[in-house]
Design a protein around this motif. Structure first.
Motif, PDB file in Angstrom:
ATOM      1  N   ILE A 167       0.864  -1.199   0.000  1.00 32.79           N
ATOM      2  CA  ILE A 167       0.000   0.000   0.000  1.00 32.79           C
ATOM      3  C   ILE A 167       0.892   1.237   0.000  1.00 32.79           C
ATOM      4  CG2 ILE A 167      -1.744   1.306   1.295  1.00 32.79           C
ATOM      5  CD1 ILE A 167      -2.584  -1.467   2.523  1.00 32.79           C
ATOM      6  N   VAL A 168       1.839   1.260   0.935  1.00 32.71           N
ATOM      7  CA  VAL A 168       2.767   2.393   1.016  1.00 32.71           C
ATOM      8  C   VAL A 168       4.204   1.883   0.894  1.00 32.71           C
ATOM      9  CG1 VAL A 168       1.250   3.906   2.368  1.00 32.71           C
ATOM     10  CG2 VAL A 168       2.755   2.306   3.557  1.00 32.71           C
ATOM     11  N   GLU A 169       5.101   2.805   0.591  1.00 37.27           N
ATOM     12  CA  GLU A 169       6.505   2.429   0.365  1.00 37.27           C
ATOM     13  C   GLU A 169       7.224   2.035   1.657  1.00 37.27           C
ATOM     14  OE1 GLU A 169       8.394   5.791  -1.472  1.00 37.27           O
ATOM     15  OE2 GLU A 169       7.840   5.116  -3.482  1.00 37.27           O
ATOM     16  N   ASP A 170       6.910   2.741   2.747  1.00 34.73           N
ATOM     17  CA  ASP A 170       7.719   2.600   3.967  1.00 34.73           C
ATOM     18  C   ASP A 170       7.263   1.450   4.875  1.00 34.73           C
ATOM     19  OD1 ASP A 170       9.151   4.714   3.080  1.00 34.73           O
ATOM     20  OD2 ASP A 170       8.183   6.205   4.363  1.00 34.73           O
ATOM     21  N   GLY A 171       8.186   1.001   5.714  1.00 36.37           N
ATOM     22  CA  GLY A 171       7.841   0.049   6.781  1.00 36.37           C
ATOM     23  C   GLY A 171       8.174  -1.401   6.473  1.00 36.37           C
ATOM     24  N   TRP A 172       8.785  -1.674   5.320  1.00 38.83           N
ATOM     25  CA  TRP A 172       8.978  -3.054   4.889  1.00 38.83           C
ATOM     26  C   TRP A 172      10.345  -3.638   5.241  1.00 38.83           C
ATOM     27  CZ3 TRP A 172       4.971  -5.896   3.448  1.00 38.83           C
ATOM     28  CH2 TRP A 172       3.811  -5.230   3.041  1.00 38.83           C
ATOM     29  N   GLU A 173      11.287  -2.794   5.619  1.00 39.35           N
ATOM     30  CA  GLU A 173      12.692  -3.206   5.802  1.00 39.35           C
ATOM     31  C   GLU A 173      12.835  -4.476   6.670  1.00 39.35           C
ATOM     32  OE1 GLU A 173      14.822  -0.636   4.504  1.00 39.35           O
ATOM     33  OE2 GLU A 173      16.672  -1.777   4.767  1.00 39.35           O
ATOM     34  N   ASP A 174      12.257  -4.436   7.873  1.00 40.02           N
ATOM     35  CA  ASP A 174      12.493  -5.540   8.827  1.00 40.02           C
ATOM     36  C   ASP A 174      11.939  -6.865   8.317  1.00 40.02           C
ATOM     37  OD1 ASP A 174      13.746  -3.765  10.422  1.00 40.02           O
ATOM     38  OD2 ASP A 174      12.081  -3.508  11.844  1.00 40.02           O
ATOM     39  N   VAL A 175      10.724  -6.823   7.819  1.00 35.61           N
ATOM     40  CA  VAL A 175      10.115  -8.088   7.390  1.00 35.61           C
ATOM     41  C   VAL A 175      10.820  -8.633   6.137  1.00 35.61           C
ATOM     42  CG1 VAL A 175       8.187  -7.223   5.951  1.00 35.61           C
ATOM     43  CG2 VAL A 175       7.934  -9.337   7.243  1.00 35.61           C
ATOM     44  N   LEU A 176      11.309  -7.724   5.292  1.00 38.37           N
ATOM     45  CA  LEU A 176      12.052  -8.190   4.111  1.00 38.37           C
ATOM     46  C   LEU A 176      13.392  -8.811   4.516  1.00 38.37           C
ATOM     47  CD1 LEU A 176      11.312  -5.403   1.451  1.00 38.37           C
ATOM     48  CD2 LEU A 176      10.341  -7.704   1.580  1.00 38.37           C
ATOM     49  N   LYS A 177      13.996  -8.227   5.571  1.00 37.92           N
ATOM     50  CA  LYS A 177      15.257  -8.806   6.074  1.00 37.92           C
ATOM     51  C   LYS A 177      15.013 -10.222   6.585  1.00 37.92           C
ATOM     52  CE  LYS A 177      17.924  -4.759   7.310  1.00 37.92           C
ATOM     53  NZ  LYS A 177      17.993  -3.689   8.291  1.00 37.92           N
TER      54      LYS A 177
END
Ligand code: AHR
Length: 360
Positions: A131-141
């Motif tokens: 939905i939005v660009e931000d907030g994905w870093e941790d789960v992608l790691k």
């Protein structure tokens, strides 16, 4: 995490899951040992009940399938429905896939929690329409650590590109530039290039790359014209209802609008209703030039009537490209990091020529 226009609330959630027997058993055990907050196996938080989980109805529990977890944004537009159907029709059992489809219900937190859950379920691949660009870093790691390849589809993420296999979707900034360039050409063709022009922009969801890119492309071109003035640029969250409400407010405030640019067709359909109620004439025969994005079939009908003047295509049929990526990865092939889909610009002049071939 806030998603949408400020002061927006988000609706309830609904999840449809399919799952292989092996993974079902693993999840079942996790529930009993008090595992994850959102497991897809019944004890999920935020109102997701086991009755919502249709895994028992999944036709096949066979470990031979490639399990793909697909996290969708929600159901905010007709474009989104076409995109969802494309994924559901592509990742079928007949084609060798077990698809776990998750409706993000316009809630970014919900999407991220679902991603953690898919990792816990050890899916073979994850496809995320963020939905939005931000907030994905941790789960992608975490996905990377667990060896689960991730494909980002449609909108982008701000996380480091090394954390996902590739991104498949539209060039949103170019779409914005194309819309503004159409306006430039139209004014020139009609000898109106020196006229002072008051523009209203209806923006998509704040923080969504589709809105960010289109706004950037539009503004880059608009700034090149000293006689083009943006009266107001307001978020209407990609939905028809908000398009109407926001346009109603704008019409109360401004009487001198020459152009409405809506960052998707559905918001434009809503804005047209608001203009109808206010007695404002738009389109080829009216005072307001109408520009939008997506190129839905309904937009073609409006273009043929001259009510909508241009719709810059945003192609929702991207599941085939995502599937190709998975097939390539299965065969150990390299995949391109950025994969744009083909798109065109359709206008009131050429809509009749193309409407019969439109798939969405
Ligand atoms: O991300 C693509 C955008 O999202 C489409 O333009 C819009 O209609 C959808 O909701």
């Amino acid at each position: 995490m806030f998603v949408g226009c400020k002061n927006e609330s988000v609706g309830n959630m609904h999840v449809v899951w399919g799952i292989t027997m092996k993974k079902y058993l693993a999840c079942f055990l996790m529930v009993f040992i008090g595992g994850f907050y959102l497991t897809g196996c019944g004890q999920a938080k935020e109102g997701v009940q086991s009755k919502d989980l249709h895994r028992m109805n999944a036709p096949v529990y066979d470990a031979g399938y490639i399990t793909v977890g697909f996290i969708q944004t929600g159901k905010e537009s007709d474009w989104r429905d076409a995109n969802t159907n494309d994924f559901l029709n592509t990742f079928t059992n007949e084609r060798g896939y077990q698809l776990i489809y998750i409706d993000g219900n316009s809630d970014s937190n919900r999407q991220i929690k679902a991603a953690y859950d898919l990792i816990a379920q050890k899916v073979d691949y994850m496809i995320i329409d963020p939905i939005v660009e931000d907030g994905w870093e941790d789960v992608l790691k975490l996905a990377e650590q667990e060896g689960i390849p991730v494909i980002i589809a449609d909108r982008g993420v701000s996380a480091d590109a090394s954390l996902y296999e590739c991104w498949v979707g539209s060039d949103f900034k170019t779409e914005g530039i194309q819309a503004a360039k159409w306006l430039e050409d139209y004014l020139e063709e009609n000898g109106r290039q020196d006229e002072a022009l008051n523009i209203v922009i209806l923006e998509g969801t704040e923080g969504a790359s589709a809105a960010i890119g289109r706004t950037e492309g539009l503004m880059e071109e608009i700034k090149k014209h000293k006689n083009w003035n943006v009266l107001t640029s307001k978020c209407a969250n990609f939905t028809q209802g908000e398009g109407k409400n926001v346009m109603e407010e704008i019409l109360k405030q401004y009487k001198n609008i020459n152009v409405v640019i809506s960052e998707n067709d559905n918001m434009m359909f809503g804005a047209m209703k608001a203009m109808d109620h206010a007695g404002v004439k738009y389109g080829v025969k009216g005072e307001v030039i109408t520009i939008s994005f997506d190129a839905l079939k309904e937009a073609f009908q409006l273009m043929m009537k001259g009510e909508l003047m241009v719709s810059v295509e945003c192609n929702p049929l991207i599941a085939g490209s995502a599937e190709q990526v998975i097939q390539d990865l299965e065969q150990g092939k390299e995949v391109g990091k950025i994969q744009y889909v083909e798109e065109s610009v359709f206008t009131y002049k050429n809509a009749a020529q193309h409407i019969a071939n439109r798939k969405y």
